[in-house]
Scaffold this motif. Structure first.
Motif, short mmCIF file in Angstrom:
data_model
loop_
_atom_site.label_atom_id
_atom_site.label_comp_id
_atom_site.label_asym_id
_atom_site.label_seq_id
_atom_site.Cartn_x
_atom_site.Cartn_y
_atom_site.Cartn_z
N MET A 18 55.75 29.54 34.47
CA MET A 18 55.20 30.85 34.75
C MET A 18 54.18 30.74 35.87
N SER A 19 54.21 31.65 36.83
CA SER A 19 53.27 31.59 37.94
C SER A 19 51.93 32.18 37.52
N ARG A 20 50.91 31.81 38.23
CA ARG A 20 49.56 32.26 37.91
C ARG A 20 49.35 33.69 38.37
N SER A 21 48.48 34.38 37.62
CA SER A 21 48.17 35.78 37.90
C SER A 21 46.69 35.98 37.63
N PHE A 22 45.97 36.50 38.60
CA PHE A 22 44.52 36.69 38.48
C PHE A 22 44.19 38.14 38.16
N LEU A 23 43.35 38.32 37.16
CA LEU A 23 42.81 39.62 36.82
C LEU A 23 41.33 39.62 37.18
N PHE A 24 40.96 40.49 38.11
CA PHE A 24 39.56 40.65 38.51
C PHE A 24 39.00 41.85 37.77
N LEU A 25 38.03 41.60 36.90
CA LEU A 25 37.41 42.64 36.10
C LEU A 25 36.06 42.97 36.71
N LEU A 26 35.99 44.15 37.32
CA LEU A 26 34.77 44.56 38.01
C LEU A 26 33.85 45.28 37.02
N GLY A 27 32.76 44.63 36.70
CA GLY A 27 31.77 45.20 35.81
C GLY A 27 30.58 45.71 36.58
N THR A 28 30.86 46.30 37.71
CA THR A 28 29.81 46.77 38.61
C THR A 28 29.63 48.27 38.47
N THR A 29 28.43 48.74 38.74
CA THR A 29 28.18 50.18 38.70
C THR A 29 28.24 50.79 40.09
N ARG A 30 28.26 49.95 41.11
CA ARG A 30 28.29 50.44 42.48
C ARG A 30 29.55 49.92 43.18
N PRO A 31 30.54 50.79 43.40
CA PRO A 31 31.74 50.34 44.11
C PRO A 31 31.38 49.75 45.47
N GLY A 32 31.98 48.60 45.78
CA GLY A 32 31.73 47.95 47.06
C GLY A 32 30.41 47.23 47.13
N GLY A 33 29.73 47.07 45.99
CA GLY A 33 28.43 46.40 45.97
C GLY A 33 28.56 44.90 46.20
N ASN A 34 27.45 44.21 46.06
CA ASN A 34 27.40 42.79 46.36
C ASN A 34 28.36 41.95 45.52
N THR A 35 28.43 42.22 44.23
CA THR A 35 29.32 41.41 43.37
C THR A 35 30.78 41.64 43.75
N GLU A 36 31.15 42.88 43.95
CA GLU A 36 32.54 43.16 44.34
C GLU A 36 32.86 42.54 45.70
N ALA A 37 31.93 42.61 46.63
CA ALA A 37 32.15 42.02 47.95
C ALA A 37 32.36 40.51 47.84
N LEU A 38 31.57 39.85 46.99
CA LEU A 38 31.76 38.41 46.76
C LEU A 38 33.13 38.13 46.17
N ALA A 39 33.53 38.94 45.17
CA ALA A 39 34.83 38.74 44.53
C ALA A 39 35.96 38.91 45.53
N ARG A 40 35.87 39.91 46.38
CA ARG A 40 36.94 40.14 47.36
C ARG A 40 36.98 39.02 48.40
N GLN A 41 35.83 38.50 48.76
CA GLN A 41 35.81 37.38 49.71
C GLN A 41 36.46 36.15 49.08
N ALA A 42 36.14 35.85 47.84
CA ALA A 42 36.75 34.70 47.16
C ALA A 42 38.24 34.91 46.96
N ALA A 43 38.64 36.12 46.57
CA ALA A 43 40.06 36.42 46.31
C ALA A 43 40.91 36.29 47.57
N ALA A 44 40.31 36.53 48.71
CA ALA A 44 41.04 36.41 49.98
C ALA A 44 41.52 34.99 50.22
N GLU A 45 40.92 34.03 49.54
CA GLU A 45 41.29 32.62 49.71
C GLU A 45 42.42 32.18 48.78
N LEU A 46 42.82 33.03 47.85
CA LEU A 46 43.92 32.68 46.95
C LEU A 46 45.24 32.72 47.71
#
Length: 195
Positions: free
Chosen positions: A1-29
């Protein structure tokens, strides 16, 4: 079975710092690796209620967004908790998500705990801590959850970020974002713990 990543955003501000970090890291997958993104505050999920001691203690099969959250969780091989550090721990929406795990373990026929075994749990957080020891209670909680569920701890990406966009300006954050998922192969599923 191939891998599948679920990103769970527990942020209150869309596009905030945590989400931006997650998207930057995810771009490397790897490009062929499936990614699913859920912003927990956008889902209509009833607050968790502890009914373990009512009747037979079984929980009903969830419906609507609650069922989607359960099924998406079970379908992923890797769960990435993207939560700002709030009061030395995860955000309220992430805490509520984990509270629902208690109910999901008691839904007949779901076998939630068995099906979570062997998955990998990751953490991404923007914080305003002056000392990284202040982030440790949150990471400790997530590591304990992973251990309790028989999951692997994948690692964490931390960056200081108070004002919008600030976390991405921290020295070496780009390197750390690239390194978080280094070695992830889209075609290989992690073996269950203990095998």
């Amino acid at each position: 079975m191939s891998r599948s990543f679920l990103f769970l955003l527990g942020t209150t501000r869309p596009g905030g710092n945590t989400e931006a970090l997650a998207r930057q890291a995810a771009a490397e997958l790897p490009a062929d690796l499936r990614q699913t993104w859920l912003r927990l505050n956008d889902l209509e999920v009833e607050p968790f209620q502890d009914i373990r001691h009512d009747g037979d203690g079984a929980y009903p099969v969830p419906c609507g967004d609650h069922r989607r959250l359960l099924e998406t969780t079970l379908a992923a091989t890797d769960l990435v908790i993207a939560s700002p550090l709030y009061w030395f721990t995860v955000s309220a929406s992430i805490k509520e998500y984990f509270d629902h795990w208690s109910g999901w373990m008691r839904v007949p026929e779901v076998d939630f705990r068995d099906r979570m075994r062997g998955k990998t749990l990751w953490a991404i957080t923007a914080h305003t801590a002056k000392d990284l020891a202040e982030v440790e209670p949150m990471l400790g909680t997530l590591r304990l959850i992973a251990d309790y569920m028989g999951m692997r701890w994948g690692g964490e990406l931390l960056a200081y970020g108070n004002r919008p966009g600030e976390a991405l300006t921290e020295p070496d954050v780009g390197i750390r974002a690239r390194e978080l998922f280094a070695g992830v192969d889209a075609g290989l599923t992690a073996q269950p713990v203990g095998c």
